[in-house]
Design a protein around this motif. Structure first.
Motif, PDB file in Angstrom:
ATOM      1  N   ASN A 104      -0.049  -5.571  -0.039  1.00  0.00           N
ATOM      2  CA  ASN A 104      -1.011  -5.977  -1.054  1.00  0.00           C
ATOM      3  C   ASN A 104      -2.102  -4.940  -1.230  1.00  0.00           C
ATOM      4  O   ASN A 104      -2.581  -4.676  -2.339  1.00  0.00           O
ATOM      5  N   GLN A 105      -2.482  -4.391  -0.074  1.00  0.00           N
ATOM      6  CA  GLN A 105      -3.500  -3.352  -0.139  1.00  0.00           C
ATOM      7  C   GLN A 105      -3.006  -2.179  -0.969  1.00  0.00           C
ATOM      8  O   GLN A 105      -3.774  -1.493  -1.649  1.00  0.00           O
ATOM      9  N   ARG A 150      -0.854  -2.476  -3.396  1.00  0.00           N
ATOM     10  CA  ARG A 150      -0.600  -2.913  -4.774  1.00  0.00           C
ATOM     11  C   ARG A 150      -1.903  -3.088  -5.526  1.00  0.00           C
ATOM     12  O   ARG A 150      -2.149  -4.095  -6.145  1.00  0.00           O
ATOM     13  N   PHE A 151      -2.733  -2.115  -5.404  1.00  0.00           N
ATOM     14  CA  PHE A 151      -4.029  -2.262  -6.076  1.00  0.00           C
ATOM     15  C   PHE A 151      -3.924  -1.736  -7.501  1.00  0.00           C
ATOM     16  O   PHE A 151      -3.010  -0.991  -7.843  1.00  0.00           O
ATOM     17  N   GLN A 152      -4.849  -2.117  -8.281  1.00  0.00           N
ATOM     18  CA  GLN A 152      -4.943  -1.561  -9.627  1.00  0.00           C
ATOM     19  C   GLN A 152      -6.072  -0.541  -9.624  1.00  0.00           C
ATOM     20  O   GLN A 152      -6.992  -0.613  -8.811  1.00  0.00           O
TER      21      GLN A 152
END
Lengths: 659, 303
Positions: A25-26, A28-30
């Motif tokens: 998740n870390q 998968r940042f925008q």
């Protein structure tokens, strides 16, 4: 902790899943192009500490939740004692089995006895525990037996209850001796018992000795008690207290005295008593109101030709099948013959009368007075009691008397006027002691032996006796009554079959008030005669476990439980033939007393030792190794709840309004 | 006045036509080049009586007030207010942070529209308009002029400007405050992402130089709301370090910082008398502009 589905523990690495997802998740940042960096920097700076802690807590909760779920589906077990198997392998595991009759009590639904239930639980639970050695010691044999594994427990002979009472101090002593002799390392001692007070004998001084001894062991010894104190429900028991064959002319009958006892919740109003006397069955229904019913001299006609035989009385089976039957043997009554041996010409009349008058009007006692020198020529074969008031016999006479005692004869020694230094049975007379004032009896054993309470429960008036003169004793003996200064009045010498007593005073009025009182003297003599007649007869009713195992090797079973080893006959109820004698073995009277030791007292017996206890009931197989998945399920729910609280978005400040 | 034939994205003829009916007023006396509709700090030859002054030899006798002489037996000269045009100096922030635009229009494009609209209105009513694009210093600047041809140059400049680079707004504003001739109408269009205390100094400087200062504070809706769901890497458009943050966790603190900043900024503008307007870029620019013009119209030209 152990698991019923240990393979599912292979899924434990899934606990890392939340961490992995967090890391992914870390990544998968925008990416956002941003101008208001000053506010972002400020906000980031302010939130750093709390934010990190909260993030870690959420991660920990998720990891714990997965771990808890895996544990739930792996069905963990705790041994009723949480953390039992969490530790290292023990060197020796000793299993002490209480095989007393009360362990045969069954659960009404499961039909499994306490012993069966306990053995099953132990087999399952101990299968999860690691040990280098498995030793079984049961209360019947007291011998240690090595097992390959705990699962072998149910296949051993020890898995069956016997009629012999257990004695827990002795059983634990056997374990103690095993540890000491074999120098075992870390030892776990598992005790399976129903906590019957009679078997545990909590007042026995050996408990303290055992406790101290175990504490001194260098190796760690831990005790585990699997207890089944719950009494059998609605139980009725039967016991034959006396049996007598009576012949009147051409008819013969058996006179049985029977006691029926019932537990408070037993509701039967009618009990059919079934008698089976050498294949002949009769039934008699008694009206019952509980808790106890006594039938005295209940007459059952028998074949007059049947001089000697055996039988049993049964009642309908209930939760405690062992006390639903009682075996007995009978024969023509042996003559109640007593010999009074005295140096003096005139044996005091009270002594003669006390010996001669039988308490049963249907039986007669024979009394003969002889001199010591005449004893050699006497036939002692049909003598029940020898009262010897003369210097202790030596040589051949001593040997004859020893044989007489060995064959079941009873001997009461009274002190001669001039005691010698001779000894017999290891006991010798010393000097006479005269007292200025009469000595009263300090105390006496009213629970057993010649001075036992009467059938109605009353004590003999031993305390009312006055002793003016008594003779001292040397040797090893058991005091049955003693004076204020501790000197014995009546002492018993340990013997095998027969009985030997030493009365340290005479019935002469100058010596004691025995003749004047009369009751105590009479009771003593008649009881000794009865014991002798019973022991020396062709039939014998014996309490299980009393006779040495060696004596039963040549016995044959006439009635009783299925196939047994002859070495077990002495411990198991039934009727056995030993040559021309027949013996009935039954449980002891104390086994009919359901009183159990309070748990607090049990704990106190093991005070200072590493001890834990599980109490359960027959038929209940879950106490020992209990599935504890519910604990983990609750943990899972709690952890998820905490995680959801932590994940709740903080109450957002309303979007800033523009000035 | 004809509209520039080149179609500019930041010019909407209809909006301009609507706004043209609202005059652009200064709140302070302006110092223009020619006569106009705005109050001049000097005395002139308008019809509006200003004051009496004692006659000194050399004054134009046509201005003697004989009635005052008759009453007081002294000689007084009538002075009249002078009207002048204003010099509109537009300061447009072209730093990188003006590139942000999540509402369909970036802050810079919004600023272009505001600046273009104001310049058009000023020139249309005979006032002068100039432009300075500032970022890390003055990027480009043209002086304020009245002629319509200058408007084209101004629009070209606006069109060519691009939001890039860091900002040194405070220093640049100080520089502009000093270089712009006194008593100009300065309109700053920026996101003002600087320390409010330093901005206050800038505003004081402008006030010292007797400029009429107006500030359009442009903010993107996302900069105000900070509505992000995922972890986000924030790239600094002005060349600073990127920040990786969990927006959910810091949203409330962001709002707190923003609120504090806006309050401080508001306070600074109030104390320095700046005509402050905070606009969201999702709000039509002409709404804010209309509000600005109408507000000035009510206040009127002060003397």
């Amino acid at each position: 902790m152990s698991f019923l589905e240990p393979l599912l523990l292979a899924a434990l690495p899934l606990c890392g899943l939340p961490i992995l997802i967090h890391l992914i998740n870390q990544r998968r940042f925008q990416t956002v192009e941003w101008g208001a960096m000053r506010f972002l920097l400020e906000a980031n700076r302010m939130a750093r500490g709390h934010s990190r802690i909260r993030r870690w807590l959420i991660l920990a909760c998720r990891t714990l939740a997965i771990a808890a779920l895996i544990f739930v589906i792996s069905r963990p077990l705790a041994s009723g004692w949480i953390g039992l198997a969490g530790g290292s392998e023990s060197d020796t595991t000793i299993i002490l089995l209480d095989r007393s009759p009360s362990m045969n009590q069954r659960d009404a639904l499961a039909h499994a006895s306490k012993l069966e239930t306990g053995i099953s639980q132990l087999s399952q639970a101990l299968g999860l525990v690691r040990s280098k050695r498995w030793i079984l010691i049961d209360s019947a044999t007291l011998a240690s037996q090595e097992l390959e594994s705990p699962q072998m427990l149910s296949r051993t002979v020890a898995a069956n209850a016997v009629s012999k009472s257990a004695h827990l101090p002795t059983l634990i002593q056997a374990a103690h001796d095993y540890i000491q002799e074999n120098r075992s390392g870390q030892t776990e001692i598992w005790i399976l018992s129903d906590l019957q007070a009679n078997d545990w004998d909590a007042e026995n001084g050996r408990w303290k000795t055992l406790r101290d001894s175990f504490l001194q062991f260098q190796q760690a010894v831990r005790f585990h008690l699997l207890a089944y104190p719950e009494a059998a429900a609605a139980n009725v028991g039967v016991r034959v207290t006396s049996i007598e064959r009576q012949q009147t002319g051409d008819t013969a009958q058996l006179l049985l005295s029977i006691i029926l006892t019932a537990s408070p919740d037993a509701k039967s109003t009618e009990i059919p008593l079934r008698f089976d006397i050498q294949g002949v069955r009769t039934e008699h229904v008694v009206q019952w109101e509980g808790p106890q019913l006594e039938l005295r001299n209940f007459a059952i006609p028998i074949d007059p030709e049947l001089k000697q035989g055996h039988g049993r009385v049964t009642i309908p089976a209930d939760a405690y099948p062992t006390d639903d039957e009682y075996y007995f043997v009978f024969s023509e009554p042996m003559p109640r013959r007593a010999i009074l041996v005295a140096d003096e010409e005139d044996v005091p009349r009270p002594l003669r009368l006390a010996t001669a008058i039988s308490p049963d009007p249907n039986t007669f006692n024979e009394v003969e007075v002889v001199r010591p020198a005449q004893i050699a020529a006497l036939n002692l074969g049909d003598v029940a009691l020898l009262v010897w008031q003369a210097p202790l016999p030596q040589g051949g006479d001593a040997t004859r008397i020893e044989s007489f005692v060995a064959s079941g004869g009873q001997v009461i020694f009274l002190p001669p006027e001039l005691p010698t230094a001779d000894t017999l049975f290891g006991i010798g007379w010393t000097d006479w002691h005269e007292t200025e004032t009469s000595l009263a009896i300090e105390n006496w054993r009213s629970d057993e032996d010649l001075l036992v309470r009467t059938q109605s429960g009353q004590s003999l008036p031993v305390g009312q006796l006055q002793i003016h003169r008594f003779c001292g004793l040397t040797g090893e003996f058991t005091k049955l009554a003693w004076l204020k200064d501790g000197s014995p009045l009546l002492a018993r010498v340990p013997t095998g079959k027969g009985g030997v007593w030493f009365l340290t005073t005479t019935i002469q009025p100058r010596d004691s008030s025995l003749a004047i009182d009369g009751v105590v003297l009479y009771a003593m003599l008649q009881r000794a005669i009865a014991n002798g007649a019973a022991a020396r007869g062709n039939t014998q009713n014996v309490v299980a476990g009393i006779l040495p195992k060696e004596t039963t090797l040549n016995w044959k079973q006439l009635e009783g439980a299925g196939t047994l080893l002859s070495s077990d006959y002495a411990d198991i109820a039934g009727v056995y033939s030993a040559g021309d004698r027949i013996v009935a073995i039954n449980r002891s009277e104390q086994e009919d007393n359901p009183a159990t030791l309070p748990l607090e007292k049990v704990d106190k017996l093991f005070e200072g030792l590493r001890f834990d206890r599980v109490s359960d009931s027959a038929g209940e197989f879950s106490a020992l190794a209990r599935e504890i998945w519910r604990i983990f399920l609750v943990l899972l729910i709690v952890v998820l709840f905490v995680e959801s609280l932590l994940c709740l978005p903080s109450r957002k400040k309303a979007t800033t309004s523009l000035p | 006045m004809p509209v520039d034939p080149t179609q500019r994205t930041f010019l909407d003829p209809q909006i301009l036509a609507r706004l043209a009916s609202i005059p652009l007023f200064a709140r302070k006396p302006m110092q223009g080049n020619v006569s106009g509709r705005h109050t001049s700090p000097h005395r002139g030859a308008s019809v509006e009586f200003a004051q009496y002054r004692k006659y000194v030899p050399g004054d134009d006798l046509r201005r003697l007030d004989w009635r005052a002489h008759g009453r007081s037996d002294r000689y007084y000269i009538k002075e009249f207010e002078a009207d002048t045009n204003l010099r509109l100096c537009l300061v447009v922030d072209t730093s990188g942070s003006m590139k942000v635009g999540t509402a369909g229009i970036s802050k810079f494009a919004y600023a272009q529209r505001l600046a273009a609209g104001l310049a058009y209105l000023a020139v249309q009513q005979g006032d002068a308009a100039g432009l300075a694009c500032v970022a890390d210093g003055i990027v480009t600047a043209i002086p304020a002029k009245r002629n319509p041809a200058h408007l084209k140059v101004l629009f070209d400049l606006l069109e060519q400007a691009a939001p890039v680079g860091p900002t040194r707004l405070v220093e640049t504003l100080h520089e502009l405050a000093e270089t712009i001739r006194q008593r100009a109408f300065v309109v700053i269009i920026s996101d003002f992402f600087v320390d409010p205390a330093e901005l206050r100094d800038c505003f004081e400087h402008f006030r010292f130089r007797k400029h009429d200062l107006a500030a359009f504070h442009l903010l993107d809706p996302q900069e105000i709301g900070f509505q992000f769901q995922r972890p986000t890497r924030f790239l600094d458009l002005e060349g600073g370090n990127a920040i990786f943050a969990e927006p959910n966790e810091i949203a409330d603190r962001y709002q707190e910082a923003l609120s504090r900043y806006l309050n401080d900024l508001k306070q600074a503008t109030v104390t320095t008398g700046v005509d402050y307007h905070c606009l969201r870029t999702d709000e039509p620019y002409h709404t804010g502009l209309t509000r600005f013009l109408v507000g000035r119209g009510k206040a009127g030209g002060r003397r």
